[in-house]
Design a protein around this motif. Structure first.
Motif, PDB file in Angstrom:
ATOM      1  N   SER A   1      -8.956   6.484  -7.657  1.00  0.00           N
ATOM      2  CA  SER A   1      -7.722   7.025  -7.096  1.00  0.00           C
ATOM      3  C   SER A   1      -7.738   7.056  -5.579  1.00  0.00           C
ATOM      4  N   MET A   2      -6.539   7.091  -4.993  1.00  0.00           N
ATOM      5  CA  MET A   2      -6.353   7.335  -3.567  1.00  0.00           C
ATOM      6  C   MET A   2      -5.414   8.513  -3.403  1.00  0.00           C
TER       7      MET A   2
ATOM      8  N   SER B   1     -13.220   7.249  -5.604  1.00  0.00           N
ATOM      9  CA  SER B   1     -11.904   7.579  -5.075  1.00  0.00           C
ATOM     10  C   SER B   1     -11.958   7.802  -3.567  1.00  0.00           C
TER      11      SER B   1
ATOM     12  N   SER C   1      -2.176   7.236  -7.141  1.00  0.00           N
ATOM     13  CA  SER C   1      -1.954   6.708  -5.798  1.00  0.00           C
ATOM     14  C   SER C   1      -0.935   7.639  -5.156  1.00  0.00           C
TER      15      SER C   1
ATOM     16  N   HIS D   1       0.938   5.078   0.787  1.00  0.00           N
ATOM     17  CA  HIS D   1      -0.076   5.461   1.777  1.00  0.00           C
ATOM     18  C   HIS D   1       0.243   4.972   3.180  1.00  0.00           C
TER      19      HIS D   1
ATOM     20  N   ASN E   1      -4.201  -3.795  -1.542  1.00  0.00           N
ATOM     21  CA  ASN E   1      -3.473  -2.854  -2.392  1.00  0.00           C
ATOM     22  C   ASN E   1      -4.385  -1.672  -2.719  1.00  0.00           C
ATOM     23  N   LYS E   2      -3.864  -0.743  -3.473  1.00  0.00           N
ATOM     24  CA  LYS E   2      -4.619   0.488  -3.741  1.00  0.00           C
ATOM     25  C   LYS E   2      -5.918   0.216  -4.478  1.00  0.00           C
ATOM     26  N   GLN E   3      -5.887  -0.564  -5.556  1.00  0.00           N
ATOM     27  CA  GLN E   3      -7.087  -0.777  -6.336  1.00  0.00           C
ATOM     28  C   GLN E   3      -8.152  -1.532  -5.545  1.00  0.00           C
TER      29      GLN E   3
ATOM     30  N   MET F   1       0.814  -1.213   0.000  1.00  0.00           N
ATOM     31  CA  MET F   1       0.000   0.000   0.000  1.00  0.00           C
ATOM     32  C   MET F   1       0.849   1.266   0.000  1.00  0.00           C
TER      33      MET F   1
END
Length: 334
Positions: A309-310, A293, A325, A17, A224-226, A14
C-alpha cells in the motif's frame, strides 16, 4: 558533469499521490525519487556533478527549494527551468539549455537503477539499457557488429533486440545536443505533435556520433503505485546496512522486521512493522500490522492491516483495508 532532469509531467498514473506534490518527490526508502536518481548517477560518474537542471511546471516555491537542496546535497548547483507546455521530450530538455554544455546526462525522473559500471566519459554518447524478457512493451536499441547502437525500435512486435531503453542518456558534447534539439524546434520536426529526443539522437547518429549501450543490473520503475511500492522494497534491501531508523523515533511495545525506514519523530506503538516499510517523519502508527508499504509524513494510522500500500501525507486512517492507494489530506474510517 551536468544533469538535466525533465519532470514537468502531471504524474496522472500516480494519482491521488500527485495531487499535492510532483511524483519525483514521492519518497523511496525515506528519500524523494529524484534524490535517489541523482545519488545513483553520482555513484557511476568519475567526475563531480557541477549543475543539475530540474525542468518543471508550476510546482511552487516549496518544491523548487526542495529540488535546489537535493542538488546541493551532492555538491552541485541547482537550476530551476520551466516547461509550460507538454511539447515532448526534446522540448523539455531544451528548456534546460543553459546546462547543455560539456558532459551532460539526461535522466527522466521516474527511472531508478542499479549499476556496477563506471561511466566512460570519453565515449561520444551512451544510452542506458537493460535486458528484458518481453521487448514488445518497450523502446529497444539495436546493435551492430561493433556493439554500437545502430537504431531504435518502439515496442517491436517481432524480435530485433532485448535491450530496453530505460530513460538515461550521456552526451560528451552538450552543445552539440543543444544544437540538434534546437534544429527540431526551428524546423518544426514533430511526432504526434511533439518534439522527440529520439529524433535528435537519430540525427546525431547519422552524422557520425557513436552511441553505445550502458547496461544496468536493475531497472526500477516508479510509474504507478504498485511499481513504486516494489521499488521501495528493492531500495530498502539495497540500503539495509545503513541507519534507517531515526534516533528520535519512539518504539513502544512494537516489533520491527527489517529492512524498514522510520523517519524523524515518528511513533510506532503496539505494531508489527515490516519487512519493507517506509514511514515518514511525524507519523504515528498504532495497533497495526504493516508490510511492504509506503506511509508518508504527518499521518496517523490506527488499527489497520496494510500490505502493498501507499498512504500519503496528513492522512488519518482507521481501517481493515489490505491494499490501498490513499492520497494526501484524507481521513478514512471503515
Amino acid at each position: 558533469m551536468n544533469i538535466i532532469i525533465p519532470m514537468a509531467g502531471m504524474g496522472k498514473r500516480m494519482r491521488p499521490h500527485t495531487l499535492s506534490i510532483p511524483k519525483p518527490l514521492i519518497p523511496i526508502a525515506g528519500k524523494p525519487i529524484v534524490q535517489r536518481l541523482v545519488e545513483d548517477i553520482a555513484r557511476v560518474c568519475e567526475s563531480p556533478i557541477d549543475e543539475i537542471a530540474f525542468v518543471i511546471g508550476d510546482f511552487g516555491q516549496e518544491v523548487e527549494d526542495r529540488l535546489l537542496a537535493i542538488a546541493a546535497s551532492v555538491g552541485a548547483k541547482g537550476r530551476i527551468c520551466y516547461q509550460h507546455e507538454p511539447l515532448g521530450t526534446a522540448h523539455a530538455i531544451l528548456a534546460g539549455a543553459e546546462s547543455l554544455h560539456g558532459n551532460v546526462i539526461v535522466a527522466y525522473a521516474d527511472t531508478l537503477f542499479r549499476a556496477e559500471f563506471r561511466l566512460d566519459q570519453d565515449q561520444d554518447a551512451i544510452i542506458w539499457v537493460q535486458r528484458v524478457e518481453d521487448p514488445s512493451a518497450f523502446g529497444v536499441a539495436e546493435l551492430n557488429e561493433k556493439g554500437e547502437i545502430s537504431g531504435f525500435v518502439e515496442k517491436p512486435q517481432q524480435f530485433v533486440s532485448d535491450l530496453a531503453i530505460i530513460g538515461i542518456y550521456y552526451f560528451k558534447d552538450g552543445e552539440n545536443l543543444r544544437k540538434e534539439l534546437q534544429y527540431l524546434i526551428d524546423n518544426n520536426v514533430r511526432v504526434s505533435g511533439e518534439y522527440q529526443l529520439t529524433d535528435a539522437i537519430e540525427n546525431m547518429r547519422r552524422k557520425g556520433i557513436k552511441f553505445i549501450p550502458g547496461q544496468v543490473q536493475e531497472w526500477l520503475d516508479c510509474g504507478n503505485k504498485q511499481a513504486t511500492v516494489e521499488t521501495n522494497r528493492r531500495y530498502l534491501e539495497f540500503v539495509r546496512d545503513q541507519q534507517l531508523i531515526h534516533p528520535s523515533v519512539k518504539l513502544i511495545n512494537s516489533v520491527v522486521v527489517p529492512p524498514v525506514f522510520i523517519g524523524e519523530n515518528a511513533v510506532i506503538e503496539n505494531t508489527v512493522l515490516g519487512p519493507h516499510v517506509s514511514v515518514g517523519k511525524k507519523t504515528s502508527v498504532k495497533d497495526s500490522v504493516i508490510r511492504n508499504s509506503i506511509i508518508q509524513e504527518n499521518t496517523v494510522i490506527e488499527s489497520v492491516h496494510l500490505a502493498n500500500s501507499m498512504v500519503g501525507n496528513f492522512v488519518h486512517l482507521t481501517s481493515k483495508a489490505a491494499d490501498l492507494s490513499v492520497g494526501d489530506y484524507n481521513s478514512i474510517t471503515v
